[in-house]
Scaffold this active site. Structure first.
Site, PDB file in Angstrom:
ATOM      1  N   GLY A  20       0.764  -1.241   0.000  1.00 27.67           N
ATOM      2  CA  GLY A  20       0.000   0.000   0.000  1.00 27.67           C
ATOM      3  C   GLY A  20       0.793   1.289   0.000  1.00 27.67           C
ATOM      4  O   GLY A  20       0.258   2.343   0.349  1.00 27.67           O
ATOM      5  N   LEU A  94      -7.712  -9.090 -12.144  1.00 29.66           N
ATOM      6  CA  LEU A  94      -8.301  -8.583 -13.388  1.00 29.66           C
ATOM      7  C   LEU A  94      -9.646  -7.957 -13.069  1.00 29.66           C
ATOM      8  O   LEU A  94     -10.463  -8.539 -12.357  1.00 29.66           O
ATOM      9  CB  LEU A  94      -8.474  -9.726 -14.392  1.00 29.66           C
ATOM     10  CG  LEU A  94      -8.795  -9.332 -15.830  1.00 29.66           C
ATOM     11  CD1 LEU A  94      -7.660  -8.535 -16.451  1.00 29.66           C
ATOM     12  CD2 LEU A  94      -9.082 -10.581 -16.662  1.00 29.66           C
ATOM     13  N   HIS A 111       1.693   0.795 -13.868  1.00 33.51           N
ATOM     14  CA  HIS A 111       2.460  -0.428 -14.118  1.00 33.51           C
ATOM     15  C   HIS A 111       3.944  -0.100 -14.014  1.00 33.51           C
ATOM     16  O   HIS A 111       4.394   0.926 -14.546  1.00 33.51           O
ATOM     17  CB  HIS A 111       2.137  -0.960 -15.522  1.00 33.51           C
ATOM     18  CG  HIS A 111       2.789  -2.269 -15.820  1.00 33.51           C
ATOM     19  ND1 HIS A 111       2.376  -3.454 -15.252  1.00 33.51           N
ATOM     20  CD2 HIS A 111       3.862  -2.581 -16.601  1.00 33.51           C
ATOM     21  CE1 HIS A 111       3.150  -4.432 -15.687  1.00 33.51           C
ATOM     22  NE2 HIS A 111       4.059  -3.936 -16.495  1.00 33.51           N
TER      23      HIS A 111
END
Length: 196
Positions: A20, A94, A111
């Protein structure tokens, strides 16, 4: 009667699966922001450390199972809390089609590589950085993109690069990527949310 009054506060839900650090950075960045608020955090992992971080920051947090993602409960929760945007911060599941449809072009992901290279299922964390090293890349970086039905294939919003130097290990690249994430992810999220 200003712009803010007409539009109201924009509410973000953060989705996270891990420690986190990106989630905490986003919460701190938008703390006391005049137009954007982190409304809640949702995780697909019951024991993820992100819960500790969110508790310390007083952010309502929810563990949701695979079934709850698939059967519409997550979408119901988002709508019930007036969520305007979803930001994925180290979220590895997903995204279900129902959530994507409900938040089209309003789900933002980060990403830890320069897409379209080194993306897809299983490409996260050290897996990505080791792949970058093995491919002999001279640059890597972060890609901020919209989310669609496939892993890491949504429209690219922004990319930021860093050099891969001779002798760099996956741990060194992790540190470089982390600095880019901390600097740029909240800035780009803010820009996108305010533009919509």
């Amino acid at each position: 009667m200003g712009f803010r009054y007409l539009c109201g506060m924009r509410k973000i839900a953060i989705f996270a699966s891990g420690s986190g650090s990106n989630a905490e950075n986003l919460v701190r960045y938008f703390d006391n922001h005049p137009d954007i608020k982190v409304e809640m955090m949702i995780s697909d992992r019951k024991n993820a450390f992100v819960f500790e971080r969110m508790r310390a920051l007083n952010i309502p947090s929810y563990y949701m199972t695979r079934d709850q993602f698939e059967n519409g409960e997550v979408l119901e929760l988002l709508k019930s809390r007036g969520t305007d945007f979803i930001v994925l911060a180290g979220f590895l599941k997903l995204m279900p089609a129902s959530v994507i449809k409900g938040y089209e072009r309003k789900i933002i992901n980060i990403h830890p590589a320069l897409l379209p290279k080194f993306g897809g299922k299983g490409m996260y964390g050290m897996h990505v950085h080791n792949a970058v090293i093995q491919a002999g890349e001279q640059t890597t970086g972060i890609t901020i993109h919209y989310v669609d039905e496939n892993f890491d294939e949504g429209e690219i919003i922004a990319r930021f690069e860093t050099e891969v130097e001779k002798g760099d290990t996956a741990e060194i690249i992790t540190s470089k990527i982390h600095k880019l994430e901390m600097k740029w992810f909240p800035v780009i999220v803010e820009k996108i949310v305010l533009e919509k």
